[in-house]
Design a protein around this motif. Structure first.
Motif, mmCIF file in Angstrom:
data_model
loop_
_atom_site.group_PDB
_atom_site.id
_atom_site.type_symbol
_atom_site.label_atom_id
_atom_site.label_comp_id
_atom_site.label_asym_id
_atom_site.label_seq_id
_atom_site.Cartn_x
_atom_site.Cartn_y
_atom_site.Cartn_z
ATOM 1 N N ASP A 106 44.607 45.508 37.622
ATOM 2 C CA ASP A 106 45.320 44.440 36.917
ATOM 3 C C ASP A 106 46.552 45.006 36.197
ATOM 4 O O ASP A 106 46.629 46.213 35.924
ATOM 5 C CB ASP A 106 44.405 43.780 35.883
ATOM 6 N N PHE A 107 47.454 44.093 35.834
ATOM 7 C CA PHE A 107 48.727 44.432 35.181
ATOM 8 C C PHE A 107 48.546 45.408 34.001
ATOM 9 O O PHE A 107 49.259 46.403 33.880
ATOM 10 C CB PHE A 107 49.346 43.109 34.710
ATOM 11 N N ASN A 108 47.565 45.119 33.134
ATOM 12 C CA ASN A 108 47.401 45.961 31.946
ATOM 13 C C ASN A 108 46.364 47.057 32.102
ATOM 14 O O ASN A 108 46.104 47.795 31.162
ATOM 15 C CB ASN A 108 47.061 45.089 30.727
ATOM 16 N N THR A 109 45.743 47.142 33.267
ATOM 17 C CA THR A 109 44.793 48.234 33.508
ATOM 18 C C THR A 109 45.582 49.473 33.904
ATOM 19 O O THR A 109 46.576 49.378 34.624
ATOM 20 C CB THR A 109 43.803 47.845 34.631
ATOM 21 N N THR A 110 45.125 50.625 33.413
ATOM 22 C CA THR A 110 45.810 51.885 33.717
ATOM 23 C C THR A 110 44.909 52.751 34.601
ATOM 24 O O THR A 110 43.727 52.475 34.770
ATOM 25 C CB THR A 110 46.118 52.652 32.409
ATOM 26 N N GLY A 111 45.513 53.793 35.157
ATOM 27 C CA GLY A 111 44.702 54.809 35.819
ATOM 28 C C GLY A 111 44.862 54.893 37.319
ATOM 29 O O GLY A 111 45.882 54.481 37.885
ATOM 30 N N LEU A 112 43.813 55.391 37.949
ATOM 31 C CA LEU A 112 43.897 55.853 39.336
ATOM 32 C C LEU A 112 44.038 54.725 40.369
ATOM 33 O O LEU A 112 43.221 53.808 40.438
ATOM 34 C CB LEU A 112 42.633 56.670 39.659
ATOM 35 N N VAL A 113 45.095 54.857 41.165
ATOM 36 C CA VAL A 113 45.338 53.971 42.312
ATOM 37 C C VAL A 113 45.586 54.878 43.510
ATOM 38 O O VAL A 113 46.273 55.899 43.379
ATOM 39 C CB VAL A 113 46.587 53.092 42.050
ATOM 40 N N LEU A 114 45.023 54.513 44.662
ATOM 41 C CA LEU A 114 45.278 55.288 45.881
ATOM 42 C C LEU A 114 46.331 54.586 46.720
ATOM 43 O O LEU A 114 46.316 53.356 46.842
ATOM 44 C CB LEU A 114 43.985 55.456 46.693
ATOM 45 N N LEU A 115 47.228 55.381 47.279
ATOM 46 C CA LEU A 115 48.294 54.845 48.136
ATOM 47 C C LEU A 115 48.255 55.558 49.477
ATOM 48 O O LEU A 115 47.971 56.761 49.523
ATOM 49 C CB LEU A 115 49.654 55.142 47.492
ATOM 50 N N GLY A 185 34.424 45.674 43.951
ATOM 51 C CA GLY A 185 35.650 45.339 43.223
ATOM 52 C C GLY A 185 35.938 43.860 43.274
ATOM 53 O O GLY A 185 36.885 43.426 43.930
ATOM 54 N N LYS A 186 35.098 43.091 42.577
ATOM 55 C CA LYS A 186 35.343 41.638 42.519
ATOM 56 C C LYS A 186 36.528 41.373 41.589
ATOM 57 O O LYS A 186 36.850 42.190 40.722
ATOM 58 C CB LYS A 186 34.103 40.911 41.964
ATOM 59 N N TYR A 187 37.090 40.177 41.730
ATOM 60 C CA TYR A 187 38.255 39.765 40.944
ATOM 61 C C TYR A 187 37.973 39.916 39.443
ATOM 62 O O TYR A 187 36.982 39.369 38.931
ATOM 63 C CB TYR A 187 38.567 38.307 41.315
ATOM 64 N N HIS A 188 38.798 40.672 38.730
ATOM 65 C CA HIS A 188 38.657 40.912 37.279
ATOM 66 C C HIS A 188 37.215 41.303 36.910
ATOM 67 O O HIS A 188 36.693 40.856 35.871
ATOM 68 C CB HIS A 188 39.043 39.661 36.484
ATOM 69 N N GLN A 189 36.587 42.109 37.758
ATOM 70 C CA GLN A 189 35.145 42.319 37.602
ATOM 71 C C GLN A 189 34.734 42.872 36.231
ATOM 72 O O GLN A 189 33.796 42.363 35.608
ATOM 73 C CB GLN A 189 34.624 43.258 38.702
ATOM 74 N N VAL A 190 35.436 43.912 35.777
ATOM 75 C CA VAL A 190 35.005 44.550 34.521
ATOM 76 C C VAL A 190 35.166 43.556 33.359
ATOM 77 O O VAL A 190 34.249 43.375 32.541
ATOM 78 C CB VAL A 190 35.808 45.840 34.266
ATOM 79 N N LYS A 191 36.316 42.889 33.325
ATOM 80 C CA LYS A 191 36.571 41.945 32.223
ATOM 81 C C LYS A 191 35.526 40.832 32.219
ATOM 82 O O LYS A 191 35.052 40.393 31.164
ATOM 83 C CB LYS A 191 37.976 41.351 32.334
ATOM 84 N N ARG A 192 35.167 40.385 33.414
ATOM 85 C CA ARG A 192 34.194 39.280 33.497
ATOM 86 C C ARG A 192 32.785 39.763 33.149
ATOM 87 O O ARG A 192 31.991 39.006 32.582
ATOM 88 C CB ARG A 192 34.246 38.647 34.878
#
Ligand code: URA
Length: 247
Positions: A106-115, A185-192
Motif C-alpha cells: 500500500d501507499f503508506n506501507t514501507t519495505g521489501l518489494v521484489l521487481l 496477500g489479500k487486499y489490505h490484509q494486515v490492516k483488516r
C-alpha cells in the motif's frame, strides 16, 4: 506453472533465414548453441532468457533481472502514476523499462518489494499454493494481547469476501508493536486483520519475503537478488507445489 517456451526448431525458423526443417541439420552440425552449449534436439525449449547462438551470431540474449527494493512511504507500487512517485520511478537499473512489481505494498506501507522482468517467476511466487511467507513489522494504536496471537493463528473471517485468512504467526514485541508473518496477500490484509479488533495500523513495514530479507537496504535503494536467494525461492516453490498436489 512453466515459463512460456518455444521449441528450438520453431525459434530458429522465426529468428533466422532457416526453416523448421533445416533445424535438425544445423543441430547435427553443432552450429546452434543454447547458453553456450551445443544444442542436442529440435525439441529443446527456448525461453525468453535462453541465449541462442547460430554460427556464432547471437539471436537472442535477454538477461533475467530480480531485484529487492526498499519502498519508502508515499510511493505507489506501480510503474506509472499521474500524482505520486512510483516504485519504478525510483529504481535505477539499465533494464528498468522491462521491470514489473511482484507483490504490491500500500501507499503508506514501507519495505521489501521484489521487481523482475521474468513474468513466469513473478506468477509462480504469487500463486496461492506457493504460500511464500511475508513478514511485516507493525505498530498499532491500541495495546496488543495474546488474544490476537490466537485469533491470527485460527484465521480472521473477512465478511465482505466471506473468506477466512490462513494461519498467521504474530509475535508481540511491545504493547503496540508486533511482527506478523502471512503466507497470503489479500487486499489490505494486515490492516483488516488488526481492524477486526478495532485496532488501527499506524505503520507497516515488510522486512522479508521468503528467504529474501531487506537487511540494511536504504529506503529508495535496490539490490539484485543473490543466486542463493533465487535458489532458495525455487526450492520453496517446488516444495509447496509438491505438497499441494493430490497424491
Ligand atoms: N497488508 C496491508 O494491509 N497493506 C500492505 O501494504 C500489505 C499487507
Amino acid at each position: 506453472m512453466k515459463p512460456s517456451t518455444t521449441r528450438l526448431d520453431r525459434f530458429l525458423s522465426q529468428h533466422s533465414d532457416f526453416s523448421m526443417s533445416d533445424a535438425r541439420l544445423l543441430i547435427a552440425q553443432q552450429r546452434v548453441l543454447l547458453d553456450g552449449v551445443a544444442a542436442q534436439s529440435i525439441q529443446q525449449a527456448v525461453t525468453r532468457f535462453t541465449r541462442v547462438e547460430l554460427d556464432g551470431v547471437c539471436l537472442q540474449h535477454e538477461q533475467p533481472v530480480y531485484l529487492a527494493f526498499n519502498k519508502p512511504r508515499g510511493v505507489v507500487s506501480a510503474t506509472k502514476d499521474g500524482k505520486h512517485p512510483t516504485v519504478l520511478d525510483m529504481v535505477q537499473h539499465p533494464q528498468k523499462g522491462t521491470l514489473h512489481i511482484a507483490g504490491r505494498l500500500d501507499f503508506n506501507t514501507t519495505g521489501l518489494v521484489l521487481l523482475t522482468n521474468d513474468g513466469a517467476w513473478s506468477r509462480r511466487i504469487s500463486l496461492p499454493e506457493t504460500k511464500l511467507p511475508k513478514t511485516y513489522e507493525v505498530s498499532v494504536s491500541r495495546p496488543l494481547s495474546e488474544d490476537y496471537v490466537a485469533a491470527f493463528l485460527a484465521g480472521i473471517h473477512f465478511a465482505y469476501e466471506d473468506i477466512t485468512t490462513l494461519p498467521a504467526r504474530l509475535e508481540i514485541l511491545s504493547a503496540h508493536t508486533a511482527r506478523l508473518t502471512l503466507v497470503e496477500g489479500k487486499y489490505h490484509q494486515v490492516k483488516r486483520m488488526f481492524g477486526s479488533f478495532q485496532n488501527k495500523v499506524l505503520s507497516l513495514h515488510r522486512v522479508s519475503i521468503g528467504p529474501v530479507s531487506l537487511g540494511d537496504l536504504e529506503p529508495g535503494a535496490c539490490r539484485p537478488l543473490g543466486a542463493s536467494e533465487l535458489a532458495a525461492i525455487s526450492r520453496l516453490i517446488q516444495l509447496q507445489h509438491s505438497l499441494s498436489m493430490p497424491l
